[in-house]
Scaffold this motif. Structure first.
Motif, PDB file in Angstrom:
ATOM      1  N   SER A 153       0.634  -1.323   0.190  1.00 58.88           N
ATOM      2  CA  SER A 153       0.448   0.154  -0.369  1.00 58.88           C
ATOM      3  C   SER A 153       1.100   1.734  -0.222  1.00 58.88           C
ATOM      4  N   PHE A 154      -0.143   2.534  -0.704  1.00 57.98           N
ATOM      5  CA  PHE A 154       0.855   3.744  -0.920  1.00 57.98           C
ATOM      6  C   PHE A 154       0.454   4.797   0.527  1.00 57.98           C
ATOM      7  N   ALA A 201     -12.268  -7.810   6.887  1.00 54.87           N
ATOM      8  CA  ALA A 201     -12.589  -8.050   8.076  1.00 54.87           C
ATOM      9  C   ALA A 201     -11.403  -6.596   8.837  1.00 54.87           C
ATOM     10  N   GLU A 202     -10.712  -7.251   8.929  1.00 55.01           N
ATOM     11  CA  GLU A 202      -9.539  -5.850   9.118  1.00 55.01           C
ATOM     12  C   GLU A 202      -9.646  -4.214   8.232  1.00 55.01           C
ATOM     13  N   LEU A 203      -9.559  -5.114   7.264  1.00 48.14           N
ATOM     14  CA  LEU A 203     -10.062  -3.081   6.048  1.00 48.14           C
ATOM     15  C   LEU A 203     -10.942  -3.300   6.893  1.00 48.14           C
ATOM     16  N   THR A 258      -7.307   5.381   5.176  1.00 45.87           N
ATOM     17  CA  THR A 258      -6.620   4.369   5.771  1.00 45.87           C
ATOM     18  C   THR A 258      -5.982   3.854   4.392  1.00 45.87           C
ATOM     19  N   PRO A 259      -4.599   3.853   3.554  1.00 44.43           N
ATOM     20  CA  PRO A 259      -4.039   3.539   2.353  1.00 44.43           C
ATOM     21  C   PRO A 259      -4.711   1.957   2.068  1.00 44.43           C
ATOM     22  N   ILE A 260      -5.190   1.532   0.336  1.00 40.28           N
ATOM     23  CA  ILE A 260      -5.662   0.740   0.284  1.00 40.28           C
ATOM     24  C   ILE A 260      -4.208   0.058   0.578  1.00 40.28           C
ATOM     25  N   ALA A 291      -0.118   4.579  -8.115  1.00 36.64           N
ATOM     26  CA  ALA A 291      -1.331   5.515  -9.141  1.00 36.64           C
ATOM     27  C   ALA A 291      -2.783   5.596  -8.286  1.00 36.64           C
ATOM     28  N   ALA A 292      -2.676   3.810  -8.106  1.00 35.70           N
ATOM     29  CA  ALA A 292      -4.361   4.183  -7.494  1.00 35.70           C
ATOM     30  C   ALA A 292      -4.816   4.826  -6.470  1.00 35.70           C
TER      31      ALA A 292
END
Length: 201
Positions: free
Chosen positions: A125-126, A142-144, A151-153, A161-162
């Protein structure tokens, strides 16, 4: 002419109200256009991530055991990718519709969870500025879901980029929503039936 002379305060007031309304309309439309442009960039970045996942799916799974050779996991990822493709196409038609963006977010998380099940070691993740943030959480959706908003994905393709595009879209949505809630823009929104947008979480 006598009528105009007697009622000039009303005409001045009407002219000022019209000027006020047009100014609010133009400002709101600029914020809306910025959010739409940010979504176009986000859409391209998400499509690239999806293309990456589909490209990996097109390759032969490894012969050795493990999650990557699990037919059910591969089938789940394939179905999730198809669903995300559908949701991207639908959201592209109405990118500021809160329900469409929420559905897109759900479809995206399903793909991320399915990919993480197959390739837990490959997800990074960025931060929104493009710097490397952290490894992916290992608890899946669940944690995400328990992480704070913004919070970064963790993305399948190791590209910032995303996340950059998501951050820019969410910021543009925040500005648009603030504008739409201010007076007199709230009247413009009511007249033109404009609704608040939703960020991609």
């Amino acid at each position: 002419m006598h009528f105009l002379t007697e009622n000039w305060p009303l005409w001045v007031g009407a002219a000022l109200a019209l000027f006020w309304f047009v100014g609010a309309h133009n400002r709101l439309m600029r914020q809306r256009a910025a959010a739409l442009q940010a979504y176009a960039t986000l859409d391209a970045a998400l499509t690239r991530q999806l293309d990456y996942v589909q490209g990996q799916l097109a390759q032969e799974p490894p012969a050795a055991g493990g999650a990557a050779s699990d037919p059910s996991a591969l089938a789940l990822l394939h179905a999730a990718a198809v669903q995300l493709t559908t949701m991207l196409a639908a959201t592209r038609m109405k990118p500021l519709d809160s329900q469409a963006v929420a559905a897109l977010g759900t479809a995206l998380q399903v793909v991320l969870n399915a990919w993480q099940r197959l390739h837990p070691e490959s997800m990074v993740s960025f931060d929104a500025d493009g710097t490397l943030s952290r490894p992916a959480p290992l608890g899946g959706v669940a944690e995400l879901a328990a992480l704070p908003a913004g919070t970064p994905i963790a993305w399948p393709e190791p590209s910032a980029a995303a996340e950059i595009a998501r951050g820019q879209f969410n910021l543009a949505v925040s500005h648009y929503n603030m504008a739409i809630g201010q007076f007199p823009a709230v009247l413009v929104a009511w007249v033109f039936r404009l609704q608040r947008a939703a960020p991609l979480l």
